[in-house]
Every structure is written in structure tokens, then in C-alpha cells.
Motif scaffolding. Sequence first.
Motif, PDB file in Angstrom:
ATOM      1  N   THR A  41       0.829  -1.221   0.000  1.00  0.00           N
ATOM      2  CA  THR A  41       0.000   0.000   0.000  1.00  0.00           C
ATOM      3  C   THR A  41       0.856   1.262   0.000  1.00  0.00           C
ATOM      4  O   THR A  41       0.341   2.366  -0.024  1.00  0.00           O
ATOM      5  CB  THR A  41      -0.935   0.028   1.227  1.00  0.00           C
ATOM      6  N   GLY A  42       2.183   1.108   0.093  1.00  0.00           N
ATOM      7  CA  GLY A  42       3.077   2.254   0.084  1.00  0.00           C
ATOM      8  C   GLY A  42       3.311   2.871   1.455  1.00  0.00           C
ATOM      9  O   GLY A  42       3.969   3.903   1.576  1.00  0.00           O
ATOM     10  N   GLU A  43       2.768   2.228   2.504  1.00  0.00           N
ATOM     11  CA  GLU A  43       2.964   2.762   3.865  1.00  0.00           C
ATOM     12  C   GLU A  43       4.418   2.600   4.316  1.00  0.00           C
ATOM     13  O   GLU A  43       4.944   3.408   5.065  1.00  0.00           O
ATOM     14  CB  GLU A  43       2.016   2.053   4.836  1.00  0.00           C
ATOM     15  N   LEU A  44       5.056   1.519   3.867  1.00  0.00           N
ATOM     16  CA  LEU A  44       6.455   1.255   4.215  1.00  0.00           C
ATOM     17  C   LEU A  44       7.298   1.177   2.952  1.00  0.00           C
ATOM     18  O   LEU A  44       6.810   0.759   1.904  1.00  0.00           O
ATOM     19  CB  LEU A  44       6.594  -0.084   4.962  1.00  0.00           C
ATOM     20  N   VAL A  45       8.567   1.540   3.090  1.00  0.00           N
ATOM     21  CA  VAL A  45       9.504   1.328   1.991  1.00  0.00           C
ATOM     22  C   VAL A  45       9.829  -0.163   1.927  1.00  0.00           C
ATOM     23  O   VAL A  45       9.460  -0.931   2.816  1.00  0.00           O
ATOM     24  CB  VAL A  45      10.821   2.136   2.202  1.00  0.00           C
ATOM     25  N   GLN A  46      10.511  -0.558   0.880  1.00  0.00           N
ATOM     26  CA  GLN A  46      10.843  -1.976   0.715  1.00  0.00           C
ATOM     27  C   GLN A  46      11.720  -2.471   1.872  1.00  0.00           C
ATOM     28  O   GLN A  46      12.660  -1.796   2.290  1.00  0.00           O
ATOM     29  CB  GLN A  46      11.574  -2.194  -0.607  1.00  0.00           C
ATOM     30  N   ALA A  47      11.380  -3.622   2.390  1.00  0.00           N
ATOM     31  CA  ALA A  47      12.148  -4.274   3.450  1.00  0.00           C
ATOM     32  C   ALA A  47      11.964  -5.775   3.261  1.00  0.00           C
ATOM     33  O   ALA A  47      11.181  -6.198   2.421  1.00  0.00           O
ATOM     34  CB  ALA A  47      11.643  -3.830   4.822  1.00  0.00           C
ATOM     35  N   ASN A  48      12.654  -6.561   4.039  1.00  0.00           N
ATOM     36  CA  ASN A  48      12.466  -8.004   3.997  1.00  0.00           C
ATOM     37  C   ASN A  48      11.454  -8.368   5.091  1.00  0.00           C
ATOM     38  O   ASN A  48      11.808  -8.411   6.276  1.00  0.00           O
ATOM     39  CB  ASN A  48      13.797  -8.714   4.227  1.00  0.00           C
ATOM     40  N   PRO A  49      10.178  -8.611   4.721  1.00  0.00           N
ATOM     41  CA  PRO A  49       9.134  -8.855   5.721  1.00  0.00           C
ATOM     42  C   PRO A  49       9.414 -10.048   6.635  1.00  0.00           C
ATOM     43  O   PRO A  49       9.140  -9.997   7.830  1.00  0.00           O
ATOM     44  CB  PRO A  49       7.873  -9.099   4.897  1.00  0.00           C
ATOM     45  N   VAL A  50       9.982 -11.112   6.067  1.00  0.00           N
ATOM     46  CA  VAL A  50      10.241 -12.326   6.853  1.00  0.00           C
ATOM     47  C   VAL A  50      11.310 -12.058   7.911  1.00  0.00           C
ATOM     48  O   VAL A  50      11.144 -12.409   9.089  1.00  0.00           O
ATOM     49  CB  VAL A  50      10.649 -13.498   5.936  1.00  0.00           C
TER      50      VAL A  50
END
Length: 200
Positions: free
Chosen positions: A140-149
Motif C-alpha cells: 500500500t506504500g505505507e512502508l519502503v521496501q524491506a524483507n518482511p520475513v
Amino acid sequence: MNKRDLVKKQIGKGAMQCFEKFGLDKTTLEDIAQTVGLNKASLYYYYKNKEDIFIETALREGEDYILALQEKVQQKKGIESQVAYYMQARFNYYKKVLNMNRVSTDTLNKILPRFFELYDALMNREKLFLSELIRKAMSTGELVQANPVKLASVLINISDALKHSVEQKAILKREADIDYARSLQDMKLLIALIFQGLKK
């Protein structure tokens, strides 16, 4: 649910009442049998000992609690609010379980290997849930790219480390009550810092 599962659930409920009242060490199978309305011999048909009852029941209750909590989390707005709510509630739940069931070192040594085997499976499901929340916030664009796991794993592991740290200090100091307030504050600060860095 079949008859065996129903009886096991009834035994678990009665056993948890006994554990809350007397503690795990002081509770006997006779106490549990009396609370449930069975004879002691009948308990052996379902469980080898009171430690097995405790482990299975505590983890089943934990799963039910975590599933209900995950539904509540979905109603919160914003990823930071969702994660903060989830982490604080799970922390408080596990704190409650520990405080209700303070046990001797001998008993801990008996139950921990089996407990952690089952707890690891529950923790993996928790990490999956958090990683899905993070992935959704990224889409949704609330967070920048990260590794969710990896981020979900770090959050759960640090929460557990903070809880275990304060418990270990209390055990070493032979304190009857454990004060988790500082650990909870540290957890909130950590979540705020992580998501502050990941927000657009």
C-alpha cells in the motif's frame, strides 16, 4: 471434536485451574482428577504426567489467544499501531502464563525441551502473520521496501529476548515478582524506531 479431544480439553481446563491455584510444582494428578471429576487412573489414559497436561494445554490456549489477537490487530489502523498492539498483547499473555505457573528448576528442565519444540511451531506462525502485515503495508506504500520475513523474525526474537532477560535477572536475584514494565517500554521504543526508519 471427538470424545477424546473433548475429555482432554476438560482435563486441561481443570488442570489450569489447579496450576493457577497451587502452581505447577505443588499440583498433583489427584488435584486435577478431583477438579475434573475423574479418577487419577483415568488421567493416565490421556496423559503421562501433569507436565504433559500443562504443556499441551498452555500451548493450545496460547494458539487460541494468538488467533483471536490476530483478528483484533487487523482492525487497527497503520502498520506501526498494528505491530505495537500485537507485540504488547502477546508479551502480556506470555508474562501471565509464566507468572501463573512459576516452577522449580527441576520441573523447568523437564518441560522445556517439549515446550520449546511446540512453541517454535507457534512462533513460526506468528512470524508468518507479522510478515504478511508488513508485506501488506509495503504494497500500500505505507512502508519502503524491506524483507518482511526477516523483520518479523527480528521483532518476535527481540520481544522474547527482552522478556527472558528480565525473567533471568529475577531468578538470579530470587525475586518473587517480575517487573516487565521496562521490557515493554523497550519493546515500544524499538518498534517506533524500526517503523520510523521504514516509513516513506
